[in-house]
Scaffold this motif. Structure first.
Motif, mmCIF file in Angstrom:
data_model
loop_
_atom_site.group_PDB
_atom_site.id
_atom_site.type_symbol
_atom_site.label_atom_id
_atom_site.label_comp_id
_atom_site.label_asym_id
_atom_site.label_seq_id
_atom_site.Cartn_x
_atom_site.Cartn_y
_atom_site.Cartn_z
ATOM 1 N N ARG A 108 3.413 18.725 1.213
ATOM 2 C CA ARG A 108 4.570 19.237 2.054
ATOM 3 C C ARG A 108 4.835 17.908 2.629
ATOM 4 N NH1 ARG A 108 4.063 22.949 6.693
ATOM 5 N NH2 ARG A 108 2.304 21.625 6.945
ATOM 6 N N ARG A 109 6.267 17.516 2.793
ATOM 7 C CA ARG A 109 6.680 16.293 3.147
ATOM 8 C C ARG A 109 6.207 15.687 4.478
ATOM 9 N NH1 ARG A 109 7.251 13.390 -0.864
ATOM 10 N NH2 ARG A 109 7.994 12.070 -0.081
ATOM 11 N N GLU A 110 6.215 16.692 5.500
ATOM 12 C CA GLU A 110 5.367 16.354 6.490
ATOM 13 C C GLU A 110 3.943 15.967 6.774
ATOM 14 O OE1 GLU A 110 6.101 20.845 6.579
ATOM 15 O OE2 GLU A 110 7.247 19.057 6.158
ATOM 16 N N ASP A 111 3.237 16.503 5.793
ATOM 17 C CA ASP A 111 1.812 16.323 5.662
ATOM 18 C C ASP A 111 1.583 15.100 4.933
ATOM 19 O OD1 ASP A 111 1.160 19.014 6.611
ATOM 20 O OD2 ASP A 111 0.787 19.828 4.748
ATOM 21 N N LEU A 114 0.850 -1.224 0.070
ATOM 22 C CA LEU A 114 0.026 -0.050 0.031
ATOM 23 C C LEU A 114 0.986 1.107 0.039
ATOM 24 C CD1 LEU A 114 -2.715 1.454 0.332
ATOM 25 C CD2 LEU A 114 -2.439 1.307 2.702
ATOM 26 N N ARG A 115 0.746 2.063 -0.990
ATOM 27 C CA ARG A 115 1.440 3.574 -1.198
ATOM 28 C C ARG A 115 0.494 4.562 -1.273
ATOM 29 N NH1 ARG A 115 6.669 2.253 -2.369
ATOM 30 N NH2 ARG A 115 7.178 4.359 -3.323
ATOM 31 N N ILE A 116 0.895 5.659 -0.804
ATOM 32 C CA ILE A 116 0.320 7.018 -0.781
ATOM 33 C C ILE A 116 0.687 7.813 -1.866
ATOM 34 C CG2 ILE A 116 1.662 8.018 1.029
ATOM 35 C CD1 ILE A 116 -1.228 9.441 1.875
ATOM 36 N N ARG A 117 0.058 8.241 -2.837
ATOM 37 C CA ARG A 117 0.234 9.082 -4.081
ATOM 38 C C ARG A 117 0.524 10.473 -3.493
ATOM 39 N NH1 ARG A 117 -1.327 11.691 -9.017
ATOM 40 N NH2 ARG A 117 0.457 11.221 -10.607
ATOM 41 N N ASP A 118 1.720 10.894 -3.994
ATOM 42 C CA ASP A 118 2.243 12.415 -3.561
ATOM 43 C C ASP A 118 1.272 13.436 -4.480
ATOM 44 O OD1 ASP A 118 3.154 14.521 -2.282
ATOM 45 O OD2 ASP A 118 5.197 14.102 -3.345
#
Length: 139
Positions: free
Chosen positions: A124-127, A30-34
């Motif tokens: 943003r990377r942290e988000d 499972l991956r989250i798309r940026d």
């Protein structure tokens, strides 16, 4: 397949470059798309050379259906979205992967598809990491 154990499987470079790993499920990574315009998850079955759903074994097909439902429910609960869109297109990235996208009335492109709707807008990377952690907790 266990993390770190490729078994001939190679993640398509485009999927890898535009997404972040979230969790290993039974069949899929499972991956989250940026893409910050929509909460967008990807399920990638860890099977080398598979491009189409019908190329999976019946057991893998059942597992993919189960994992898609699991992820869809978690994303719906997490985002309280209007609609969950699930699709396996593969016109550009041939490797089999399933998109699970949270949609809301009034989001960019509603009610049309998310594909081809302007340029990708990165988190943003942290988000991105925070959303990935929320998804992990919800699963």
């Amino acid at each position: 397949m266990l993390p770190g154990s490729k078994g001939g499987f190679e993640l398509d470079q485009r999927l890898e470059s535009e997404s972040l790993p979230v969790a290993w499920l039974g069949l899929c990574e499972l991956r989250i798309r940026d893409e910050r315009r929509w909460p967008w998850l990807l399920l990638i079955p860890q099977r080398p050379g598979v491009e189409e759903l019908h190329e999976l074994t019946p057991l893998d097909q059942a597992m993919l259906s189960f994992e898609t439902n699991l992820v869809s429910k978690a994303l719906k609960e997490l985002t309280d979205c209007t609609k969950i869109n699930c699709a396996a297109l593969g016109n550009i990235v041939r490797q089999l992967h399933v998109h699970v996208v949270a949609r809301n009335e009034g989001d960019p492109g509603w009610p049309g598809p998310v594909w081809g709707n302007g340029a990708r807008e990165a988190y943003r990377r942290e988000d991105l990491h925070q959303l990935a952690e929320k998804v992990r907790q919800r699963l």
